[in-house]
Design a protein around this motif. Structure first.
Motif, PDB file in Angstrom:
ATOM      1  N   ALA A 257      40.354  -6.280  59.211  1.00 61.02           N
ATOM      2  CA  ALA A 257      41.011  -7.538  58.859  1.00 61.02           C
ATOM      3  C   ALA A 257      41.529  -7.524  57.433  1.00 61.02           C
ATOM      4  CB  ALA A 257      40.044  -8.704  59.050  1.00 61.02           C
ATOM      5  N   ASP A 258      40.787  -6.893  56.511  1.00 61.89           N
ATOM      6  CA  ASP A 258      41.211  -6.897  55.105  1.00 61.89           C
ATOM      7  C   ASP A 258      40.642  -5.684  54.373  1.00 61.89           C
ATOM      8  OD1 ASP A 258      42.057  -7.400  52.572  1.00 61.89           O
ATOM      9  OD2 ASP A 258      41.269  -9.430  52.448  1.00 61.89           O
ATOM     10  N   PRO A 259      41.283  -4.529  54.494  1.00 54.89           N
ATOM     11  CA  PRO A 259      40.792  -3.336  53.786  1.00 54.89           C
ATOM     12  C   PRO A 259      40.892  -3.467  52.272  1.00 54.89           C
ATOM     13  CG  PRO A 259      42.937  -2.919  54.803  1.00 54.89           C
ATOM     14  CD  PRO A 259      42.472  -4.252  55.308  1.00 54.89           C
ATOM     15  N   LEU A 260      41.847  -4.290  51.790  1.00 61.90           N
ATOM     16  CA  LEU A 260      42.014  -4.427  50.346  1.00 61.90           C
ATOM     17  C   LEU A 260      40.775  -5.031  49.695  1.00 61.90           C
ATOM     18  CD1 LEU A 260      43.644  -4.323  47.751  1.00 61.90           C
ATOM     19  CD2 LEU A 260      44.711  -6.499  48.396  1.00 61.90           C
ATOM     20  N   LEU A 261      40.291  -6.161  50.228  1.00 59.77           N
ATOM     21  CA  LEU A 261      39.131  -6.799  49.628  1.00 59.77           C
ATOM     22  C   LEU A 261      37.833  -6.075  49.954  1.00 59.77           C
ATOM     23  CD1 LEU A 261      39.436 -10.700  49.650  1.00 59.77           C
ATOM     24  CD2 LEU A 261      39.638  -9.094  47.768  1.00 59.77           C
ATOM     25  N   ALA A 267      34.910  -1.222  45.490  1.00 59.68           N
ATOM     26  CA  ALA A 267      35.066  -0.212  44.444  1.00 59.68           C
ATOM     27  C   ALA A 267      35.279  -0.868  43.081  1.00 59.68           C
ATOM     28  CB  ALA A 267      36.246   0.704  44.783  1.00 59.68           C
ATOM     29  N   ALA A 268      36.066  -1.938  43.058  1.00 59.05           N
ATOM     30  CA  ALA A 268      36.303  -2.652  41.806  1.00 59.05           C
ATOM     31  C   ALA A 268      35.027  -3.279  41.270  1.00 59.05           C
ATOM     32  CB  ALA A 268      37.373  -3.717  42.022  1.00 59.05           C
ATOM     33  N   ALA A 269      34.176  -3.807  42.172  1.00 62.61           N
ATOM     34  CA  ALA A 269      32.922  -4.419  41.730  1.00 62.61           C
ATOM     35  C   ALA A 269      32.020  -3.386  41.055  1.00 62.61           C
ATOM     36  CB  ALA A 269      32.209  -5.062  42.915  1.00 62.61           C
ATOM     37  N   LEU A 270      31.956  -2.173  41.609  1.00 66.43           N
ATOM     38  CA  LEU A 270      31.152  -1.127  40.986  1.00 66.43           C
ATOM     39  C   LEU A 270      31.709  -0.766  39.611  1.00 66.43           C
ATOM     40  CD1 LEU A 270      30.521   1.201  44.073  1.00 66.43           C
ATOM     41  CD2 LEU A 270      28.846  -0.244  42.897  1.00 66.43           C
ATOM     42  N   ALA A 271      33.038  -0.661  39.507  1.00 62.46           N
ATOM     43  CA  ALA A 271      33.648  -0.348  38.218  1.00 62.46           C
ATOM     44  C   ALA A 271      33.464  -1.481  37.215  1.00 62.46           C
ATOM     45  CB  ALA A 271      35.133  -0.049  38.411  1.00 62.46           C
ATOM     46  N   ALA A 272      33.495  -2.709  37.713  1.00 61.12           N
ATOM     47  CA  ALA A 272      33.402  -3.871  36.834  1.00 61.12           C
ATOM     48  C   ALA A 272      32.021  -4.045  36.223  1.00 61.12           C
ATOM     49  CB  ALA A 272      33.793  -5.137  37.601  1.00 61.12           C
ATOM     50  N   LEU A 273      31.022  -3.372  36.769  1.00 59.72           N
ATOM     51  CA  LEU A 273      29.689  -3.429  36.159  1.00 59.72           C
ATOM     52  C   LEU A 273      29.711  -2.897  34.733  1.00 59.72           C
ATOM     53  CD1 LEU A 273      27.440  -2.248  39.132  1.00 59.72           C
ATOM     54  CD2 LEU A 273      27.568  -4.564  38.186  1.00 59.72           C
ATOM     55  N   ALA A 274      30.678  -2.033  34.424  1.00 62.08           N
ATOM     56  CA  ALA A 274      30.781  -1.445  33.084  1.00 62.08           C
ATOM     57  C   ALA A 274      31.534  -2.343  32.109  1.00 62.08           C
ATOM     58  CB  ALA A 274      31.455  -0.077  33.163  1.00 62.08           C
ATOM     59  N   VAL A 275      32.127  -3.422  32.613  1.00 61.20           N
ATOM     60  CA  VAL A 275      32.889  -4.340  31.756  1.00 61.20           C
ATOM     61  C   VAL A 275      32.041  -5.584  31.519  1.00 61.20           C
ATOM     62  CG1 VAL A 275      35.036  -5.638  31.491  1.00 61.20           C
ATOM     63  CG2 VAL A 275      35.030  -3.465  32.759  1.00 61.20           C
ATOM     64  N   ARG A 276      31.675  -5.841  30.291  1.00 61.50           N
ATOM     65  CA  ARG A 276      30.694  -6.881  30.002  1.00 61.50           C
ATOM     66  C   ARG A 276      31.086  -8.236  30.566  1.00 61.50           C
ATOM     67  NH1 ARG A 276      29.459 -10.961  26.497  1.00 61.50           N
ATOM     68  NH2 ARG A 276      27.234 -11.187  25.985  1.00 61.50           N
ATOM     69  N   ARG A 277      32.298  -8.675  30.333  1.00 59.80           N
ATOM     70  CA  ARG A 277      32.704 -10.010  30.764  1.00 59.80           C
ATOM     71  C   ARG A 277      32.746 -10.125  32.284  1.00 59.80           C
ATOM     72  NH1 ARG A 277      32.111 -14.381  28.349  1.00 59.80           N
ATOM     73  NH2 ARG A 277      33.957 -15.328  29.276  1.00 59.80           N
ATOM     74  N   LEU A 278      33.037  -9.013  32.971  1.00 56.60           N
ATOM     75  CA  LEU A 278      33.122  -9.034  34.429  1.00 56.60           C
ATOM     76  C   LEU A 278      31.774  -8.802  35.102  1.00 56.60           C
ATOM     77  CD1 LEU A 278      36.376  -6.928  34.993  1.00 56.60           C
ATOM     78  CD2 LEU A 278      36.154  -9.413  35.025  1.00 56.60           C
ATOM     79  N   ARG A 279      30.758  -8.448  34.311  1.00 59.19           N
ATOM     80  CA  ARG A 279      29.490  -8.022  34.889  1.00 59.19           C
ATOM     81  C   ARG A 279      28.830  -9.083  35.784  1.00 59.19           C
ATOM     82  NH1 ARG A 279      26.721  -5.582  30.316  1.00 59.19           N
ATOM     83  NH2 ARG A 279      28.346  -4.003  30.638  1.00 59.19           N
ATOM     84  N   PRO A 280      28.851 -10.380  35.432  1.00 59.29           N
ATOM     85  CA  PRO A 280      28.185 -11.356  36.317  1.00 59.29           C
ATOM     86  C   PRO A 280      28.745 -11.387  37.741  1.00 59.29           C
ATOM     87  CG  PRO A 280      28.558 -12.324  34.159  1.00 59.29           C
ATOM     88  CD  PRO A 280      29.301 -11.017  34.171  1.00 59.29           C
ATOM     89  N   VAL A 281      30.088 -11.461  37.871  1.00 61.89           N
ATOM     90  CA  VAL A 281      30.664 -11.519  39.219  1.00 61.89           C
ATOM     91  C   VAL A 281      30.536 -10.172  39.913  1.00 61.89           C
ATOM     92  CG1 VAL A 281      32.247 -13.416  38.707  1.00 61.89           C
ATOM     93  CG2 VAL A 281      32.980 -11.066  38.322  1.00 61.89           C
ATOM     94  N   ALA A 282      30.635  -9.078  39.158  1.00 64.62           N
ATOM     95  CA  ALA A 282      30.472  -7.759  39.758  1.00 64.62           C
ATOM     96  C   ALA A 282      29.053  -7.586  40.291  1.00 64.62           C
ATOM     97  CB  ALA A 282      30.790  -6.674  38.728  1.00 64.62           C
ATOM     98  N   PHE A 310      33.789 -13.116  45.138  1.00 64.55           N
ATOM     99  CA  PHE A 310      33.355 -12.233  44.055  1.00 64.55           C
ATOM    100  C   PHE A 310      34.121 -10.915  44.085  1.00 64.55           C
ATOM    101  CE2 PHE A 310      29.698 -15.024  44.911  1.00 64.55           C
ATOM    102  CZ  PHE A 310      29.576 -15.614  43.653  1.00 64.55           C
ATOM    103  N   LEU A 311      34.436 -10.411  45.283  1.00 65.93           N
ATOM    104  CA  LEU A 311      35.256  -9.210  45.389  1.00 65.93           C
ATOM    105  C   LEU A 311      36.659  -9.472  44.846  1.00 65.93           C
ATOM    106  CD1 LEU A 311      34.317  -7.827  48.943  1.00 65.93           C
ATOM    107  CD2 LEU A 311      33.457  -7.075  46.710  1.00 65.93           C
ATOM    108  N   ALA A 312      37.212 -10.642  45.144  1.00 67.64           N
ATOM    109  CA  ALA A 312      38.560 -10.964  44.678  1.00 67.64           C
ATOM    110  C   ALA A 312      38.617 -11.022  43.156  1.00 67.64           C
ATOM    111  CB  ALA A 312      39.010 -12.295  45.280  1.00 67.64           C
TER     112      ALA A 312
END
Length: 499
Positions: A257-261, A267-282, A310-312
């Protein structure tokens, strides 16, 4: 546009889920003062979700009073979808996304075919995720006001009282609170958060305690007993990474239904763990994904609703980070907005080329498909007076059509019986001393027929009844069955005509 897309064809797709009818009937019970449920409330879920649904019931009563009840319930979900989209934008801004990226996050969530389909249905997760997003927005408030942090705790409690599984995002919310609080008053912020959460959340166990239903005991349901069932006794859906399991099939459906999200957002959530401001939603996305992936657990179809926003935000945040990094890598690009715009436009064009066709087909199917005609026809048949004296007639339905039968004049609870209660509710069994012979009609739907193996009375009813009307064909059909009688000539009437 987001709400319009969800409203378009809302009654015709997807095929109704029995859970939708259950929550709608429970909201009806709250609205009419019957109690927290249309049958014995057994603490299967906290009740705030369908209490909120009861508050929104004025909307479909005003806009579509003649529609089947499940359609009315879906219309009531539209304000919830609107609130969710706005909160995605607000949380995205508060984790450091610029206006274009925050708008992108809202559109990723709002236009996703998977989100469009799931958020129009009557699921408790839709209420829970709105409250959870509100909790993140309050925890990250730039004003850093103590009362915002108290309200964040209360909002999380409201999310849990809407759907208890959302509690797993608590660690991510605490990270957000740490980032959003002033170091000088952080202790007070955490204390205020805990107070807001505890004072709001305590109403549920207090309700059970005052009713004498907190702990298991003979002759009554209990909150602790139901939690034990949900956590330990409920059959699992298998590993999502093992072919042939229910969870694996569900993951495949989500991805299709939605391969992008699902893939890109993860994949973006895992990468976002390294970005401080994005860490809560990631972190929220990663925790929710890990809970879904646990082996042997129970994974319901609607669980993905909690994950999608949260993925979006993570995906939009990583896209913004990538664009900024690309721009900074260009010599002399500092202070040149044209380069940022070009890089952003290139990223959007690439994403649209890769995933646009999938989204287009998914959203097109959502606004064109007709999956529910059989439910429309069955609801109309019940209301058309084909059954004489409904107040003295007993009919068994699935959860979706239960409230339509009530509207048709059948007595709630004992005159129209939700099929699941036939062999699971002692109060209903007491009204049926002769078993299946005490029932006059059965509205046989896919959900009802699917319980034949688990519910002996349903099996007996289907074995001792004859169709007087049939809508649709194949496994998706709905039959109106007369119990204990054979139709004239042994034929089945079509299109709602009674022999």
């Amino acid at each position: 546009m987001i709400v319009y897309l969800r409203a378009w064809n809302i009654g015709r797709t997807p095929f109704p889920n029995d859970d939708e009818g259950t929550y709608l009937a429970q909201a009806w019970a709250v609205r009419h003062g019957v109690g927290l449920a249309h049958y014995t409330y057994w603490y299967d879920h906290p009740p705030l979700g369908w209490i909120q649904l009861s508050w929104l019931s004025w909307l479909p009563a005003w806009l579509a009073p003649d529609e089947p009840t499940f359609v009315q319930g879906r219309i009531a979900m539209l304000p919830v979808a609107a609130a969710g989209a706005l909160l995605v934008h607000l949380v995205a801004r508060r984790v450091g996304l610029g206006r274009p990226a925050a708008l992108g996050a809202m559109l990723l969530y709002g236009l996703s075919p998977l989100a469009v389909t799931m958020s129009r249905q009557i699921y408790l997760d839709n209420f829970a995720v709105v409250w959870a997003l509100a909790a993140f927005a309050l925890a990250l408030s730039p004003r850093r006001h103590l009362w915002h942090h108290v309200a964040s705790g209360a909002a999380l409690a409201a999310a849990v009282l809407s759907k208890e599984t959302i509690l797993v995002v608590l660690p991510a919310l605490l990270v957000a609170l740490w980032q959003g609080s002033d170091p000088r008053t952080r202790t007070f912020s955490f204390a205020g958060f805990a107070s807001g959460f505890a004072l709001t959340g305590m109403f549920y166990p207090l309700y059970a305690l005052l009713k004498g239903e907190l702990l298991p005991g003979p002759g009554h349901v209990s909150l602790v007993g139901s939690l034990g069932f949900q956590l330990g006794s409920r059959a699992g859906t298998g590993s999502m990474f093992r072919s042939g399991t229910e969870a694996h099939t569900l993951l495949g459906d989500w991805f299709a239904a939605d391969p992008l999200l699902i893939a890109g957002g993860s994949a973006a959530a895992l990468a976002a763990l390294a970005v401080r401001r994005l860490r809560p939603v990631a972190l929220a996305a990663v925790i929710l994904a890990l809970v879904a992936a646990r082996p042997g657990g129970y994974l319901p179809k609607m669980y993905v609703i909690q994950l999608l926003p949260f993925l979006a935000i993570a995906l939009a945040g990583i896209a913004q980070t990538a664009v900024r990094a690309a721009v900074q890598a260009v010599p002399g690009s500092a202070g040149r907005p044209a380069i940022r715009l070009t890089a952003g436009a290139a990223l959007i064009a690439t994403t649209a080329a890769l995933f646009g066709p999938v989204w287009y087909r998914g959203d097109r199917d959502t606004i064109r498909t007709d999956d529910t005609t059989v439910y429309y026809d069955a609801a109309q048949w019940l209301r058309a007076g084909h059954i004489a004296d409904p107040a003295r007639t007993r009919v068994v339905t699935d959860g979706v059509l239960w409230l339509d039968a009530v509207d048709a004049g059948f007595t709630p609870g004992t005159g129209v019986i939700w099929h699941y209660k036939l062999d699971n509710d002692p109060a209903i069994e007491k009204t049926m001393p002769h078993g299946w012979r005490d029932i006059d009609y059965v509205v046989s739907t896919p959900a009802l027929r699917g319980e034949r193996k688990n519910l002996p009375t349903v099996r007996d009813l289907l074995a001792h009844s004859t169709a007087v009307a049939t809508f649709g064909e194949g496994d998706g059909r709905i039959d109106i069955l007369k119990v204990g009688e054979v139709s004239k000539g042994g034929e089945v009437a079509k299109g709602g005509a009674t022999p």
